[in-house]
Design a protein around this motif. Sequence first.
Motif, PDB file in Angstrom:
ATOM      1  N   PHE A 183      16.398 -21.981 -35.411  1.00  0.00           N
ATOM      2  CA  PHE A 183      17.693 -21.043 -35.288  1.00  0.00           C
ATOM      3  C   PHE A 183      17.696 -19.904 -36.207  1.00  0.00           C
ATOM      4  O   PHE A 183      17.717 -18.870 -35.860  1.00  0.00           O
ATOM      5  CB  PHE A 183      18.844 -22.010 -35.383  1.00  0.00           C
ATOM      6  CG  PHE A 183      20.070 -21.305 -35.124  1.00  0.00           C
ATOM      7  CD1 PHE A 183      20.298 -20.879 -33.906  1.00  0.00           C
ATOM      8  CD2 PHE A 183      20.786 -20.951 -36.266  1.00  0.00           C
ATOM      9  CE1 PHE A 183      21.822 -20.160 -33.750  1.00  0.00           C
ATOM     10  CE2 PHE A 183      22.060 -20.116 -35.906  1.00  0.00           C
ATOM     11  CZ  PHE A 183      22.607 -19.850 -34.934  1.00  0.00           C
ATOM     12  N   LEU A 184      17.448 -20.515 -37.522  1.00  0.00           N
ATOM     13  CA  LEU A 184      17.363 -19.376 -38.521  1.00  0.00           C
ATOM     14  C   LEU A 184      16.343 -18.382 -38.240  1.00  0.00           C
ATOM     15  O   LEU A 184      16.629 -17.094 -38.330  1.00  0.00           O
ATOM     16  CB  LEU A 184      17.271 -20.063 -40.054  1.00  0.00           C
ATOM     17  CG  LEU A 184      18.344 -21.073 -40.494  1.00  0.00           C
ATOM     18  CD1 LEU A 184      18.076 -21.520 -41.693  1.00  0.00           C
ATOM     19  CD2 LEU A 184      19.674 -20.280 -40.449  1.00  0.00           C
ATOM     20  N   ILE A 214      27.739 -13.898 -34.255  1.00  0.00           N
ATOM     21  CA  ILE A 214      26.386 -13.375 -34.497  1.00  0.00           C
ATOM     22  C   ILE A 214      25.768 -12.838 -33.475  1.00  0.00           C
ATOM     23  O   ILE A 214      24.980 -11.666 -33.358  1.00  0.00           O
ATOM     24  CB  ILE A 214      25.459 -14.877 -35.194  1.00  0.00           C
ATOM     25  CG1 ILE A 214      25.909 -15.045 -36.364  1.00  0.00           C
ATOM     26  CG2 ILE A 214      24.047 -14.337 -35.426  1.00  0.00           C
ATOM     27  CD1 ILE A 214      25.705 -16.657 -36.949  1.00  0.00           C
ATOM     28  N   LEU A 215      25.729 -13.470 -32.283  1.00  0.00           N
ATOM     29  CA  LEU A 215      25.017 -13.055 -31.171  1.00  0.00           C
ATOM     30  C   LEU A 215      25.702 -11.733 -30.465  1.00  0.00           C
ATOM     31  O   LEU A 215      26.762 -11.799 -29.955  1.00  0.00           O
ATOM     32  CB  LEU A 215      24.744 -13.869 -30.071  1.00  0.00           C
ATOM     33  CG  LEU A 215      23.856 -15.012 -30.784  1.00  0.00           C
ATOM     34  CD1 LEU A 215      23.647 -16.238 -29.779  1.00  0.00           C
ATOM     35  CD2 LEU A 215      22.430 -14.433 -31.381  1.00  0.00           C
ATOM     36  N   ILE A 245      21.671 -11.314 -43.890  1.00  0.00           N
ATOM     37  CA  ILE A 245      20.701 -12.643 -43.828  1.00  0.00           C
ATOM     38  C   ILE A 245      21.095 -13.894 -44.724  1.00  0.00           C
ATOM     39  O   ILE A 245      21.088 -14.846 -44.073  1.00  0.00           O
ATOM     40  CB  ILE A 245      19.201 -12.397 -44.089  1.00  0.00           C
ATOM     41  CG1 ILE A 245      18.661 -11.238 -43.090  1.00  0.00           C
ATOM     42  CG2 ILE A 245      18.108 -13.289 -44.295  1.00  0.00           C
ATOM     43  CD1 ILE A 245      18.625 -11.756 -41.630  1.00  0.00           C
ATOM     44  N   VAL A 255      17.224 -16.266 -34.785  1.00  0.00           N
ATOM     45  CA  VAL A 255      18.123 -15.578 -34.697  1.00  0.00           C
ATOM     46  C   VAL A 255      17.971 -14.468 -35.881  1.00  0.00           C
ATOM     47  O   VAL A 255      18.639 -13.233 -35.763  1.00  0.00           O
ATOM     48  CB  VAL A 255      19.605 -16.475 -35.035  1.00  0.00           C
ATOM     49  CG1 VAL A 255      20.938 -15.360 -34.919  1.00  0.00           C
ATOM     50  CG2 VAL A 255      19.744 -17.242 -33.732  1.00  0.00           C
ATOM     51  N   GLY A 256      17.651 -14.939 -37.304  1.00  0.00           N
ATOM     52  CA  GLY A 256      17.498 -14.062 -38.198  1.00  0.00           C
ATOM     53  C   GLY A 256      16.525 -12.800 -37.802  1.00  0.00           C
ATOM     54  O   GLY A 256      16.859 -11.485 -38.133  1.00  0.00           O
ATOM     55  N   ALA A 297      24.801 -20.685 -41.182  1.00  0.00           N
ATOM     56  CA  ALA A 297      24.367 -21.550 -40.003  1.00  0.00           C
ATOM     57  C   ALA A 297      24.061 -22.961 -40.624  1.00  0.00           C
ATOM     58  O   ALA A 297      24.334 -24.156 -40.112  1.00  0.00           O
ATOM     59  CB  ALA A 297      23.022 -20.866 -39.722  1.00  0.00           C
ATOM     60  N   PHE A 334      24.366 -15.039 -43.051  1.00  0.00           N
ATOM     61  CA  PHE A 334      24.000 -16.015 -41.950  1.00  0.00           C
ATOM     62  C   PHE A 334      23.289 -17.103 -42.084  1.00  0.00           C
ATOM     63  O   PHE A 334      23.664 -18.267 -41.459  1.00  0.00           O
ATOM     64  CB  PHE A 334      23.126 -14.790 -40.882  1.00  0.00           C
ATOM     65  CG  PHE A 334      21.970 -15.620 -39.939  1.00  0.00           C
ATOM     66  CD1 PHE A 334      22.746 -16.016 -38.861  1.00  0.00           C
ATOM     67  CD2 PHE A 334      20.710 -15.934 -40.158  1.00  0.00           C
ATOM     68  CE1 PHE A 334      21.933 -17.095 -37.981  1.00  0.00           C
ATOM     69  CE2 PHE A 334      19.893 -16.625 -39.354  1.00  0.00           C
ATOM     70  CZ  PHE A 334      20.706 -16.966 -38.247  1.00  0.00           C
ATOM     71  N   MET A 335      22.319 -17.024 -43.055  1.00  0.00           N
ATOM     72  CA  MET A 335      21.708 -18.361 -43.342  1.00  0.00           C
ATOM     73  C   MET A 335      22.742 -19.524 -43.800  1.00  0.00           C
ATOM     74  O   MET A 335      22.635 -20.651 -43.548  1.00  0.00           O
ATOM     75  CB  MET A 335      20.430 -18.229 -44.247  1.00  0.00           C
ATOM     76  CG  MET A 335      19.303 -17.469 -43.329  1.00  0.00           C
ATOM     77  SD  MET A 335      17.848 -17.702 -44.236  1.00  0.00           S
ATOM     78  CE  MET A 335      16.725 -17.089 -43.154  1.00  0.00           C
TER      79      MET A 335
END
Lengths: 113, 343
Positions: free
Chosen positions: B32-33, A112-113, A9, B36-37, A16, A12-13
């Motif tokens: 988005f966070l 990610i996806l 997480i 998608v999170g 992003a 990812f954050m």
Amino acid sequence: MLNSLDLLIIVFMTLAAGTLLSLSLMFLLRNQTAKRVFFYVTSAIGLYVSAIGLRIGIGGWFPMQIAVGGLTALTCIGAIALDLIGKNKATHARIARLLSAAALVIALINAIL
Amino acid sequence: MTENEKKRRKLLFEILLFVGICFALSLVLYVFLVTVGSLLIQEYCLTNDIYLDEFEWYHVDNIIRSAGFAVSALFFMILFFALFGERLAYVRKITAGVDAIRGGNYGNQVELRGNNELTELAEAINYLSESEQRIKEKEKRLNAEKEELIRTLSHDIRTPLTSIMSYTELLCKQETVTEAEQRAYLALVAKKTAQIKELTDILLDGGRRELEFFADARLLFAQLADEFESELEDTFDLAVSSSEVPAFAGSFDVGELRRIFDNLMTNIRKYADPAEKVTLSVSGAQESLVIRQSNAVRKGGPPAESYRMGLNSIRRIAQNYGGEVVVTETAAWFEITVTLSDF
């Protein structure tokens, strides 16, 4: 102690937010030097995210993900080359920025996806 | 109001636009966070066979939302300050421009960026800088002209002064001077004194000209040519001609014309070879008057500074009449042509 989900997480954050920030600054700032700096930051993030995509793709053997990861990485390298070749030409720089931005967004989705 | 001013955007509008852009992008990032999170966590739980009940999901969802909000807020602040910082940097540039003007660096220009009140301010500073520079240059030019005028007039004053000194010396030294000679000398001294007074008056008035209208200016030039001849005929072999001038009317400053002839005479006395002929001709050609003087140069003659100053003085006067001075000189020969057109 952070577990793998926490790390996932956080990464990812950070990725992003960093991606959107470098993209926004690359297009919204007026200072040409700052624009160029954020272009290289975007390209570097793009390469990093492409590498993540490639690694995930190779790990699970997803040919499509590998191909997209490879393409986005090449696009980022191409954008940097175009910017270096174009020197101070505005058109070259604009195309390079667009290429880098597109590659980063696609690489992020791919990873990610 | 110009078209540019009509189109000019307000700085406040630009700042609000920045806030809007930052807010919209932060909102996109937040959505988005969070979305998608949540998907990532679900995927992770599915892959690792982790089962979360409703309360745990609520807890995870809250953490994702809070983290997403914190990251988005941080993103908003960084983006806003980066964009607003650019404007602040421009304000610093403008301040540097003002400081440069204050320091006397008037050529400094503030780069024009954007189209708002700051751009207007930068334009105003550039305009002020240019105006100040123009004023300074004009002031410098006027000072240079003033200095040149003082230099040439001071030089021209020396000519009658030298004559006065010569005549008074003559009166003092010669024991047998007849009364008639004394009167003649004193008349010349008086004439030269009046000439000095005229020149000092010009100096005090800052170069003001006193133009007089002459219905037949040919007579004036004939008189000046006669004076030229009588002053130099004892020492030089002269060929003076002023008969080629047709009758014409015009406005002249007699003092200025006299200064032209005085300077010519001074140069002849100092540098002309007495063994050779000295010529002076005054003629008219195509609505202009031409004074041409030539002589052979004595060995060890020009150039000297006073000689140049004499020529400069003639040049200045010719310019007052919209004319020009052409000097042709070699080691052995000197010729000057003064053309006066605007009279």
